[in-house]
Write an enzyme that holds these catalytic residues in place. Structure first.
Site, PDB file in Angstrom:
ATOM      1  N   GLY A 238       0.493  -0.875  -0.389  1.00 24.24           N
ATOM      2  CA  GLY A 238      -0.034  -0.056   0.211  1.00 24.24           C
ATOM      3  C   GLY A 238       0.562   1.642   0.180  1.00 24.24           C
ATOM      4  O   GLY A 238      -0.022   2.259  -0.297  1.00 24.24           O
ATOM      5  N   GLU A 272       3.910  -6.880   2.034  1.00 26.21           N
ATOM      6  CA  GLU A 272       3.354  -7.010   0.619  1.00 26.21           C
ATOM      7  C   GLU A 272       3.139  -5.707  -0.274  1.00 26.21           C
ATOM      8  O   GLU A 272       2.385  -5.679  -1.163  1.00 26.21           O
ATOM      9  CB  GLU A 272       2.198  -8.033   0.501  1.00 26.21           C
ATOM     10  N   GLY A 274       4.111  -3.032  -4.376  1.00 24.34           N
ATOM     11  CA  GLY A 274       3.980  -3.195  -4.665  1.00 24.34           C
ATOM     12  C   GLY A 274       4.244  -2.165  -6.014  1.00 24.34           C
ATOM     13  O   GLY A 274       5.907  -1.583  -5.954  1.00 24.34           O
ATOM     14  N   ARG A 275       3.374  -1.103  -5.626  1.00 27.55           N
ATOM     15  CA  ARG A 275       4.087  -0.413  -5.702  1.00 27.55           C
ATOM     16  C   ARG A 275       5.655   0.494  -6.006  1.00 27.55           C
ATOM     17  O   ARG A 275       5.531   0.706  -6.892  1.00 27.55           O
ATOM     18  CB  ARG A 275       2.534   1.466  -5.846  1.00 27.55           C
ATOM     19  N   ARG A 311      -4.474   3.413 -16.611  1.00 24.46           N
ATOM     20  CA  ARG A 311      -4.418   4.569 -15.014  1.00 24.46           C
ATOM     21  C   ARG A 311      -5.746   5.645 -15.326  1.00 24.46           C
ATOM     22  O   ARG A 311      -6.231   5.909 -14.490  1.00 24.46           O
ATOM     23  CB  ARG A 311      -3.020   4.290 -14.415  1.00 24.46           C
ATOM     24  N   CYS A 341     -10.188   4.431 -29.524  1.00 23.80           N
ATOM     25  CA  CYS A 341     -11.933   5.187 -30.237  1.00 23.80           C
ATOM     26  C   CYS A 341     -12.848   4.930 -28.632  1.00 23.80           C
ATOM     27  O   CYS A 341     -13.925   4.305 -27.918  1.00 23.80           O
ATOM     28  CB  CYS A 341     -12.778   3.688 -30.732  1.00 23.80           C
ATOM     29  N   GLU A 342     -12.561   5.798 -27.494  1.00 21.77           N
ATOM     30  CA  GLU A 342     -13.082   6.293 -26.411  1.00 21.77           C
ATOM     31  C   GLU A 342     -12.470   7.320 -25.819  1.00 21.77           C
ATOM     32  O   GLU A 342     -11.358   7.923 -26.190  1.00 21.77           O
ATOM     33  CB  GLU A 342     -12.741   5.311 -25.277  1.00 21.77           C
TER      34      GLU A 342
HETATM   35  C1  LIG Z   1      -2.516  -5.179  -4.163  1.00 23.35           C
HETATM   36  C2  LIG Z   1      -2.589  -6.280  -2.695  1.00 23.35           C
HETATM   37  C3  LIG Z   1      -0.679  -6.068  -2.469  1.00 23.35           C
HETATM   38  C4  LIG Z   1      -0.129  -4.924  -3.245  1.00 23.35           C
HETATM   39  O1  LIG Z   1      -0.677  -3.126  -2.845  1.00 23.35           O
HETATM   40  P1  LIG Z   1       0.440  -2.047  -3.420  1.00 23.35           P
HETATM   41  O2  LIG Z   1       0.024  -1.241  -3.394  1.00 23.35           O
HETATM   42  O3  LIG Z   1       0.723  -2.536  -4.927  1.00 23.35           O
HETATM   43  O4  LIG Z   1       1.400  -1.916  -2.562  1.00 23.35           O
HETATM   44  C5  LIG Z   1      -0.476  -5.876  -1.634  1.00 23.35           C
HETATM   45  N1  LIG Z   1      -1.532  -7.020  -0.328  1.00 23.35           N
HETATM   46  C6  LIG Z   1      -2.179  -6.791  -1.379  1.00 23.35           C
HETATM   47  C7  LIG Z   1      -3.620  -8.392  -0.795  1.00 23.35           C
HETATM   48  C8  LIG Z   1      -3.298  -6.409  -2.170  1.00 23.35           C
HETATM   49  O5  LIG Z   1      -3.831  -6.805  -2.590  1.00 23.35           O
END
Ligand SMILES: *Cc1c(COP(=O)(O)O)cnc(C)c1O
Length: 421
Positions: A238, A272, A274-275, A311, A341-342
């Site tokens: 997150g 966890e 990601g971004r 996005r 085409c949007e």
């Molecule tokens: C999407 C997600 C993440 C990663 O979120 P980021 O904002 O990209 O860090 C981690 N855990 C769960 C359960 C998710 O759904």
């Protein structure tokens, strides 16, 4: 990302990005190897004292070479589908470093996960809990789980990526969690290992992330009083990145707040991200096809579109756009749009850009996360190649699709069949 003008040309590390466009054309995704390594390393270093399990969220970017790089750096995988489990196993992630998330896991996916002995399944609802117990029974195995709880925290982000509100579809109400854990503890083939909550994405506040952690610690304590011993607290991902003017906390700042709480709780932390691992390590390189002026607006029409980067269309997201060749300061306001085409198909709106011409190249910044992984073939457009850059070298890590790829899974029914239907 180490992207900088050098004598008027945009470089990634020591590589003039324009050379890639000459070799393989546009549009393309480009990732900076060093930035990915640095982003992950900042987590590893900041949290070193408590040595958390870091499972990168594959949904942010699941390119195999990137996943493999993360694996080699010691990272596990947060997966949300059978396909992502397949990718993780493919790049050598150990099953004991794979965590299966999501609110709609199918029986087949659970069987796939269970037969591969992945580390943990984060259970989203009661039905799933019983389904897992049943499958585990059939496989004669015991399955390690956490329950995803919904801690009712407003992450102050885009509503589509807020996931921990009371009205959100994810997880089980934190107030009902104790009863569900008690139920789970009665199940023969379930091993309760952790608690989990992921409150949303693009979060910019340490306070909110900490509030989530504290709620999970409280839950862990309540569970302990009921003889349910929790070993892992999984706070999800997150953490946001700077797309525009956001103030993003340093990972060190989060670690400094988290470490004493985790030590006191006597559990192991799971992260966890990601971004924040891959978002600022990627760009899209696109070419200006036309410029076009109407009475109201000037449009820059480029060869990338919403199927390549969705996005802006779905979240109204802001991505900085800069030219590959420095253009000076003669600024005008433009919309940068793709060819789908949007009318929702735009890369940037009302943006002050230097005067651009047909044939100019642009870089759309901070598109490493939820960029390619959310792309599609809409309008029968071929998905982009992905390029990894290290120093002055580049490596193709996904080829541009061809027309045959677009139709590879389709069947053209015979004339007679179609006419007889
Ligand atoms: C999407 C997600 C993440 C990663 O979120 P980021 O904002 O990209 O860090 C981690 N855990 C769960 C359960 C998710 O759904």
């Amino acid at each position: 990302m180490s992207i900088e003008y050098n004598k008027g040309k945009l470089f990634c590390g020591r590589l003039n990005i324009e050379t890639i466009t000459r070799d393989i054309g546009t549009p393309l995704y480009l990732y900076d190897y060093q930035q990915i390594v640095d982003n992950l390393q900042s987590y590893i270093n900041a949290f070193k004292e408590i040595d958390p399990l870091i499972c990168c969220a594959y949904k942010a970017n699941s390119n195999l070479s990137i996943c493999k790089l993360l694996t080699l750096l010691g990272c596990g995988a947060d997966v949300v589908s059978g396909g992502e489990i397949f990718r993780a196993l493919k790049v050598g992630v150990l099953p004991e470093q794979i965590i299966f998330n999501g609110n709609a896991k199918t029986k087949e996916e659970l069987e796939y996960a269970i037969s591969n002995d992945i580390f943990m399944i984060n259970v989203d609802c009661k039905d799933e809990l019983y389904l897992i117990n049943q499958i585990a029974h059939n496989f004669n195995k015991k399955i390690r789980i956490s329950i995803r709880v919904n801690p009712h925290i407003n992450p102050i982000t885009h509503p589509y990526i807020a996931t921990g509100l009371a009205k959100s579809k994810f997880g089980m109400d934190i107030n009902a969690a104790l009863d569900i854990y008690k139920e789970a503890s009665m199940l023969e083939n379930i091993i309760i290992l952790g608690v989990h909550a992921h409150i949303g994405s693009q979060i910019t506040s340490v306070g909110l992330l900490t509030e989530n952690l504290k709620k999970l610690v409280n839950l862990t304590n309540d569970l302990a009083e009921n003889d349910i011993k929790i070993k892992y607290i999984n706070v999800g991902g997150g953490l946001g990145i700077k797309y525009h003017k956001e103030e993003i906390p340093q990972v060190e700042e989060i670690a400094k707040t988290f470490i004493p709480i985790i030590k006191k709780a006597g559990v192991k932390l799971i992260l966890e991200p990601g971004r924040s691992i891959i978002g600022n390590a990627g760009i899209i390189v696109t070419k200006v096809l036309h410029t076009k002026e109407t009475s109201k607006k000037k449009f820059i029409v480029v060869d990338a579109a919403m199927n390549d980067l969705v996005r802006p269309a779905i979240y109204g997201s802001y991505h900085r756009v800069i030219p590959l060749s420095y253009k000076g300061e003669d600024i005008e306001e433009v919309d940068i749009v793709g060819g789908i085409c949007e009318s929702g198909d735009f890369i940037a709106k009302k943006r002050n850009m230097p005067r651009l011409f047909k044939g100019d190249y642009l870089a759309v910044l901070d598109t490493g996360a939820y960029g390619f992984s959310m792309s599609s073939n809409y309008n029968s457009r071929r998905r982009l190649p992905e390029i990894l850059v290290k120093d002055e070298e580049y490596y193709i890590i996904r080829h541009r699709e061809n027309y045959e790829d677009l139709i590879a899974k389709e069947e053209i029914l015979d004339d007679e069949v179609l006419q007889s239907l």
